[in-house]
Design an enzyme around this catalytic site. Structure first.
Site, PDB file in Angstrom:
ATOM      1  N   ASP A 142      36.913  38.995  42.246  1.00 32.19           N
ATOM      2  CA  ASP A 142      37.607  39.965  41.173  1.00 32.19           C
ATOM      3  C   ASP A 142      38.010  38.990  39.894  1.00 32.19           C
ATOM      4  O   ASP A 142      37.434  39.047  38.869  1.00 32.19           O
ATOM      5  CB  ASP A 142      39.118  40.306  41.794  1.00 32.19           C
ATOM      6  CG  ASP A 142      39.313  41.536  41.186  1.00 32.19           C
ATOM      7  OD1 ASP A 142      38.758  42.159  40.297  1.00 32.19           O
ATOM      8  OD2 ASP A 142      40.445  42.399  41.910  1.00 32.19           O
ATOM      9  N   HIS A 199      36.837  51.049  40.084  1.00 30.06           N
ATOM     10  CA  HIS A 199      37.868  50.689  41.030  1.00 30.06           C
ATOM     11  C   HIS A 199      38.637  51.983  41.611  1.00 30.06           C
ATOM     12  O   HIS A 199      38.994  52.636  41.034  1.00 30.06           O
ATOM     13  CB  HIS A 199      39.007  49.674  40.417  1.00 30.06           C
ATOM     14  CG  HIS A 199      38.561  48.393  39.834  1.00 30.06           C
ATOM     15  ND1 HIS A 199      37.464  48.509  38.772  1.00 30.06           N
ATOM     16  CD2 HIS A 199      39.258  47.246  40.080  1.00 30.06           C
ATOM     17  CE1 HIS A 199      37.724  46.955  38.341  1.00 30.06           C
ATOM     18  NE2 HIS A 199      38.301  46.208  39.190  1.00 30.06           N
ATOM     19  N   GLU A 256      42.113  50.813  45.975  1.00 31.98           N
ATOM     20  CA  GLU A 256      42.796  49.695  46.086  1.00 31.98           C
ATOM     21  C   GLU A 256      44.415  49.687  45.651  1.00 31.98           C
ATOM     22  O   GLU A 256      45.002  49.162  46.595  1.00 31.98           O
ATOM     23  CB  GLU A 256      42.149  49.167  44.425  1.00 31.98           C
ATOM     24  CG  GLU A 256      43.057  47.610  44.302  1.00 31.98           C
ATOM     25  CD  GLU A 256      42.783  47.044  42.865  1.00 31.98           C
ATOM     26  OE1 GLU A 256      42.459  47.965  41.803  1.00 31.98           O
ATOM     27  OE2 GLU A 256      42.846  45.659  42.505  1.00 31.98           O
ATOM     28  N   GLY A 270      41.715  48.990  35.984  1.00 33.25           N
ATOM     29  CA  GLY A 270      43.318  49.415  35.650  1.00 33.25           C
ATOM     30  C   GLY A 270      43.654  50.131  36.774  1.00 33.25           C
ATOM     31  O   GLY A 270      43.190  49.915  38.009  1.00 33.25           O
ATOM     32  N   HIS A 287      31.518  41.734  41.655  1.00 26.41           N
ATOM     33  CA  HIS A 287      32.802  42.152  41.252  1.00 26.41           C
ATOM     34  C   HIS A 287      33.573  40.747  40.559  1.00 26.41           C
ATOM     35  O   HIS A 287      34.389  40.329  41.564  1.00 26.41           O
ATOM     36  CB  HIS A 287      33.627  42.960  42.180  1.00 26.41           C
ATOM     37  CG  HIS A 287      34.618  43.721  41.554  1.00 26.41           C
ATOM     38  ND1 HIS A 287      34.841  45.000  41.619  1.00 26.41           N
ATOM     39  CD2 HIS A 287      35.858  43.231  40.912  1.00 26.41           C
ATOM     40  CE1 HIS A 287      36.055  45.426  41.193  1.00 26.41           C
ATOM     41  NE2 HIS A 287      36.433  44.300  40.614  1.00 26.41           N
ATOM     42  N   HIS A 309      35.902  39.800  37.085  1.00 23.52           N
ATOM     43  CA  HIS A 309      36.091  40.149  35.481  1.00 23.52           C
ATOM     44  C   HIS A 309      36.137  38.734  34.735  1.00 23.52           C
ATOM     45  O   HIS A 309      36.736  37.784  35.056  1.00 23.52           O
ATOM     46  CB  HIS A 309      37.780  40.528  35.483  1.00 23.52           C
ATOM     47  CG  HIS A 309      37.498  41.869  36.246  1.00 23.52           C
ATOM     48  ND1 HIS A 309      37.534  43.203  35.568  1.00 23.52           N
ATOM     49  CD2 HIS A 309      37.634  42.150  37.570  1.00 23.52           C
ATOM     50  CE1 HIS A 309      37.707  43.995  36.648  1.00 23.52           C
ATOM     51  NE2 HIS A 309      38.066  43.403  37.624  1.00 23.52           N
ATOM     52  N   ARG A 359      41.559  34.772  20.549  1.00 25.50           N
ATOM     53  CA  ARG A 359      41.738  35.271  19.207  1.00 25.50           C
ATOM     54  C   ARG A 359      40.399  35.256  18.429  1.00 25.50           C
ATOM     55  O   ARG A 359      40.356  35.908  17.381  1.00 25.50           O
ATOM     56  CB  ARG A 359      42.766  34.020  18.385  1.00 25.50           C
ATOM     57  CG  ARG A 359      43.926  34.214  18.678  1.00 25.50           C
ATOM     58  CD  ARG A 359      44.625  35.603  18.209  1.00 25.50           C
ATOM     59  NE  ARG A 359      45.631  36.282  19.074  1.00 25.50           N
ATOM     60  CZ  ARG A 359      46.974  35.727  19.147  1.00 25.50           C
ATOM     61  NH1 ARG A 359      47.419  34.974  18.053  1.00 25.50           N
ATOM     62  NH2 ARG A 359      47.858  36.496  19.802  1.00 25.50           N
TER      63      ARG A 359
HETATM   64  N1  ADE Z   1      41.127  44.531  36.010  1.00 19.25           N
HETATM   65  C1  ADE Z   1      40.741  43.399  36.578  1.00 19.25           C
HETATM   66  N2  ADE Z   1      41.000  43.164  37.893  1.00 19.25           N
HETATM   67  C2  ADE Z   1      41.637  44.339  38.350  1.00 19.25           C
HETATM   68  C3  ADE Z   1      41.584  44.805  39.601  1.00 19.25           C
HETATM   69  N3  ADE Z   1      41.618  44.250  40.711  1.00 19.25           N
HETATM   70  N4  ADE Z   1      42.095  46.308  39.658  1.00 19.25           N
HETATM   71  C4  ADE Z   1      42.166  46.819  38.567  1.00 19.25           C
HETATM   72  N5  ADE Z   1      41.795  46.483  37.169  1.00 19.25           N
HETATM   73  C5  ADE Z   1      41.500  45.111  37.206  1.00 19.25           C
HETATM   74 ZN    ZN Z   2      38.378  44.137  39.386  1.00 18.42          ZN
END
Ligand code: ADE
Ligand code: ZN
Length: 333
Positions: free
Chosen positions: A284, A204, A207, A177, A23, A25, A77
């Protein structure tokens, strides 16, 4: 600390451990120095320093964090910005002995910053392959659909991208999100279509919302849960997660920074692990949450006095829960 003589010994143990990260991003892996350069390049009248960026990386909620995440992501960009981000991301993972990573990219969101999503995908793949050729990790990509950016439209593009690139490294579709604003159940059609197409799914959930969001994620066909902190509020759900071996991609530092838990000590990760849930550990968005993979392991190990066997279990769980096929031989646990 009862299992290690000191933090030096603990840190050596952790850095020597081969790890898988499930996990992470891509857009959230960019360091403040790089964001400052990208922001300054885009607006020459603006002088942005890494310290200015660090000031942005303080939040009290998931919404605040997502605002910073989206604002900084809009500094990309050109497709080559994504290639460089992916290259650096792979290099950083290698420094932490991460030998396999499943990396979320919100390529469909490229539409809102004027970069064709396919050019983003190509660039990310190139960057990750470059990193791998230098000794970086094996990788899989998860096409992340951000709830706020209209699950419906972006979901369709996201799934299209995932399908088109499945032979080039995409392993799943993800739902990101703010679940407190847009319920997980809204992604039902997207996840159904993904399942029908044989595409793996992770969401997700639990959370920023309660256990019902995790139940919704399972109901719509999520195979893994990102975070899952709120499961502890629903003992039956905890049993279900344990008995069906549903992997949880837990990211404790992220949860502390967004207020999902009050402190590391109050995080449920060790309880879940000791109850036999398939818990994995990830970062994350590492610079956004002031962490990295070795730090994350060390924080959890120290907060909960994990034994060497428990630390190894955390790492093994991630290999077991991976969507992609991992070369499992050659790793010495
Ligand atoms: N996008 C990136 N990190 C996130 C998170 N912790 N929760 C939801 N969306 C995300
Ligand atoms: Zn995440």
């Amino acid at each position: 600390m009862t299992h290690f003589t000191d933090t030096v010994e603990l840190n050596e143990f952790i850095s020597g451990l081969p790890k898988a990260e499930l996990h992470l991003h891509l857009e959230g892996s960019v360091q403040p120095e790089v964001w400052a350069r990208l922001a300054g390049r885009n607006d020459p009248h603006l002088s942005v320093t890494p310290d200015d960026i660090r000031e942005m990386l303080k939040y009290n909620s998931l919404s605040d964090f997502l605002f910073a995440f989206m604002a900084l992501t809009s500094c990309f960009r050109e497709p080559d910005d994504f290639r460089l981000a992916a290259l650096e991301c792979g290099r950083e993972l290698a420094r932490h002995n991460v030998v396999y990573a499943e990396i979320h990219t919100s390529a469909a969101a490229g539409l809102s910053i004027g970069i064709p999503p396919r050019e983003i995908m190509d660039a990310v793949i190139t960057g990750l392959n470059e990193a791998r050729s230098e000794g970086g990790p094996e990788w899989g990509l998860i096409v992340d659909v951000i709830r706020e950016m209209a699950v419906k439209d972006q979901g369709e593009i996201g799934l299209e991208l995932a399908m088109e690139y499945r032979n080039r490294g995409v392993v799943a579709i993800g739902l990101g999100g703010n679940e407190a604003k847009i319920p997980t159940s809204e992604a039902a059609a997207l996840f159904r279509a993904a399942r029908d197409a044989g595409m793996h799914r992770t969401a997700h959930a639990g959370e920023a919302a309660g256990p019902e969001s995790i139940r919704q994620a399972l109901d719509i066909g999520a195979e893994r849960i990102g975070h899952g902190v709120a499961a502890r509020e629903d003992p039956e759900l905890l049993c279900l997660l344990r008995d069906f071996r549903i992997p949880l991609e837990m990211c404790p530092s992220s949860n502390v920074c967004t207020g999902a838990v009050a402190s590391m000590e109050e995080h449920p990760i060790a309880d879940y692990l000791r109850q036999g849930l398939l818990v994995t550990l990830s970062t994350d968005d590492p610079p956004f949450f002031h962490t990295d993979m070795n730090t994350e392991y060390a924080r959890v190990a120290e907060a909960f006095d994990l034994s060497p066997a428990e630390i190894i279990q955390l790492s093994k769980n991630a290999f077991d829960a991976a969507f992609g096929v991992i070369p499992k031989s050659g790793f010495r646990f």
